[in-house]
Write a protein that holds these residues in place. Structure first.
Motif, short mmCIF file in Angstrom:
data_model
loop_
_atom_site.label_atom_id
_atom_site.label_comp_id
_atom_site.label_asym_id
_atom_site.label_seq_id
_atom_site.Cartn_x
_atom_site.Cartn_y
_atom_site.Cartn_z
N ASP A 88 8.45 19.73 -9.53
CA ASP A 88 9.00 19.78 -10.91
C ASP A 88 8.54 19.56 -12.02
OD1 ASP A 88 10.71 17.78 -11.57
OD2 ASP A 88 12.12 17.91 -10.17
N SER A 89 8.90 19.98 -13.10
CA SER A 89 7.91 20.33 -14.06
C SER A 89 8.62 18.69 -14.81
CB SER A 89 8.30 21.27 -14.86
OG SER A 89 9.35 21.51 -15.87
N GLY A 90 9.46 18.74 -14.78
CA GLY A 90 10.43 17.37 -15.09
C GLY A 90 9.98 16.31 -15.16
N THR A 91 9.01 16.28 -13.66
CA THR A 91 8.45 14.86 -12.84
C THR A 91 6.95 14.72 -12.94
OG1 THR A 91 10.31 14.93 -10.86
CG2 THR A 91 7.90 13.85 -10.36
N LEU A 92 6.60 16.11 -13.00
CA LEU A 92 4.80 16.30 -13.36
C LEU A 92 4.50 16.18 -14.42
CD1 LEU A 92 2.23 16.66 -11.41
CD2 LEU A 92 2.81 19.31 -12.44
N THR A 93 5.92 16.46 -15.71
CA THR A 93 5.15 16.43 -16.70
C THR A 93 4.87 15.01 -17.38
OG1 THR A 93 5.72 18.46 -17.57
CG2 THR A 93 5.47 16.78 -19.24
N PRO A 94 5.42 13.89 -17.26
CA PRO A 94 5.80 12.92 -17.16
C PRO A 94 4.51 11.63 -16.98
CG PRO A 94 7.93 12.92 -17.26
CD PRO A 94 7.40 14.33 -16.61
N LEU A 95 4.24 12.19 -15.15
CA LEU A 95 3.02 11.86 -14.46
C LEU A 95 1.70 12.30 -15.72
CD1 LEU A 95 2.04 10.68 -12.43
CD2 LEU A 95 2.43 12.71 -10.54
N GLY A 136 -7.32 2.11 -10.48
CA GLY A 136 -6.45 2.09 -11.89
C GLY A 136 -5.38 3.41 -11.61
N ILE A 137 -4.85 4.39 -10.06
CA ILE A 137 -4.33 5.15 -10.38
C ILE A 137 -2.74 4.97 -9.06
CG2 ILE A 137 -6.36 6.38 -11.09
CD1 ILE A 137 -6.35 7.00 -8.45
N THR A 138 -1.54 5.60 -9.92
CA THR A 138 -0.83 5.25 -8.31
C THR A 138 -0.95 6.39 -7.61
OG1 THR A 138 0.86 6.59 -9.74
CG2 THR A 138 0.93 4.53 -10.82
N TYR A 139 -0.06 6.28 -6.57
CA TYR A 139 -0.33 7.03 -5.59
C TYR A 139 0.32 8.57 -6.17
CZ TYR A 139 0.46 9.66 -0.47
OH TYR A 139 0.42 11.20 0.38
N PRO A 140 1.40 8.69 -6.85
CA PRO A 140 1.51 10.58 -7.24
C PRO A 140 0.64 11.16 -7.97
CG PRO A 140 3.13 8.99 -7.55
CD PRO A 140 2.27 8.08 -7.41
N GLN A 141 -0.58 10.07 -9.28
CA GLN A 141 -1.65 9.93 -9.53
C GLN A 141 -2.56 11.17 -9.06
OE1 GLN A 141 -1.66 6.70 -12.55
NE2 GLN A 141 -0.69 7.63 -13.91
N TYR A 142 -3.00 9.69 -7.50
CA TYR A 142 -4.31 10.32 -6.45
C TYR A 142 -3.95 11.56 -6.23
CZ TYR A 142 -6.92 9.99 -1.73
OH TYR A 142 -7.32 10.26 -1.09
N LEU A 143 -2.60 12.61 -5.75
CA LEU A 143 -1.79 13.68 -5.43
C LEU A 143 -2.72 14.56 -6.73
CD1 LEU A 143 0.69 13.35 -3.68
CD2 LEU A 143 -1.22 12.88 -2.90
N VAL A 144 -2.30 14.41 -7.06
CA VAL A 144 -2.60 15.01 -9.17
C VAL A 144 -4.20 15.32 -8.88
CG1 VAL A 144 -2.50 15.71 -11.45
CG2 VAL A 144 -0.53 14.73 -9.83
N GLY A 164 2.25 24.71 -13.40
CA GLY A 164 3.15 25.48 -12.57
C GLY A 164 2.31 25.51 -11.53
N ALA A 165 1.47 25.40 -11.22
CA ALA A 165 -0.02 25.49 -9.62
C ALA A 165 0.35 23.72 -8.80
CB ALA A 165 -1.26 26.66 -10.32
N LEU A 166 0.42 22.97 -10.09
CA LEU A 166 -0.08 22.05 -9.42
C LEU A 166 1.30 21.75 -8.98
CD1 LEU A 166 -1.68 19.86 -12.23
CD2 LEU A 166 -2.30 19.87 -9.96
N GLY A 167 2.64 21.24 -9.50
CA GLY A 167 3.67 22.01 -9.11
C GLY A 167 4.03 22.70 -7.78
N THR A 168 3.38 23.28 -8.32
CA THR A 168 3.59 24.09 -6.43
C THR A 168 2.87 23.38 -5.32
OG1 THR A 168 4.65 26.54 -7.74
CG2 THR A 168 3.82 26.72 -5.62
N ARG A 169 2.08 22.92 -5.97
CA ARG A 169 1.27 22.40 -4.65
C ARG A 169 1.44 21.11 -4.06
NH1 ARG A 169 -5.07 22.41 -3.32
NH2 ARG A 169 -4.47 21.91 -1.27
N LEU A 170 2.26 20.27 -5.20
CA LEU A 170 2.86 19.12 -5.03
C LEU A 170 4.22 18.75 -4.54
CD1 LEU A 170 0.44 17.25 -7.81
CD2 LEU A 170 -0.20 17.50 -5.05
N PHE A 171 4.82 20.45 -4.52
CA PHE A 171 6.10 20.50 -4.53
C PHE A 171 6.76 19.38 -5.64
CE2 PHE A 171 4.58 22.04 -0.01
CZ PHE A 171 4.90 22.99 -0.30
#
Length: 159
Positions: A72-79, A42-50, A63-70
């Protein structure tokens, strides 16, 4: 004349001479290969990475998640918002610093780890594990070089 230049194997603008293209193609293919395996969870690949990052250590800041996964917050926040609405994680302001948002797994998110244990083995089945490890190390080194270059570009105000 232009066709002769494009047909020349030393032409720097040939697609097969680009480093970026096989990486782009590999990324697209990896996403396609993971999709059916992760769909059962029930998850997507980006969700799996998180989730992989959070299963290692939580809480994490956005911020730490964004740094680890390369990312930006504009991509990460909706995810992260989608994952929160699916009951996999919680987002809350850090009481010590209201500017930071802390991400923690819910019980459902933690339980999903057990269900996901088969994913790495499923994805690597049939491949030479030593070859995959060597490839992972080389690609990791490339990522470090690119991240260092990206950091310099940002510091210098470039693209």
């Amino acid at each position: 004349m232009k066709d002769q230049v494009a047909a020349h194997t030393d032409d720097p603008l040939r697609l097969d001479r680009q480093v970026c293209f096989p990486l782009y193609a590999a990324t697209n293919l990896i996403n396609r290969l993971y999709t059916p395996v992760l769909r059962s969870l029930g998850i997507t690949y980006p969700q799996y990475l998180v989730l992989l990052v959070l299963w290692e250590e939580e809480p994490q800041t956005v911020g730490a998640l964004g740094t680890r996964l390369f990312l930006d917050s504009g991509t990460l926040t909706p995810l992260l918002k989608r994952m929160e609405s699916n009951g996999l994680l919680d987002r809350r302001r850090d009481s010590a610093d209201e500017r930071r948002v802390l991400i923690t797994l819910t019980d459902k998110g933690r339980a999903l780890r057990e269900a996901a244990l088969h994913v790495p083995g499923t994805m690597s089945r049939g491949y030479d594990t030593q070859g995959l490890e060597e490839l992972r190390e080389r690609v990791t080194a490339l990522v470090a070089i690119l991240a260092q270059h990206d950091g310099r570009e940002r510091l210098e105000g470039g693209a």
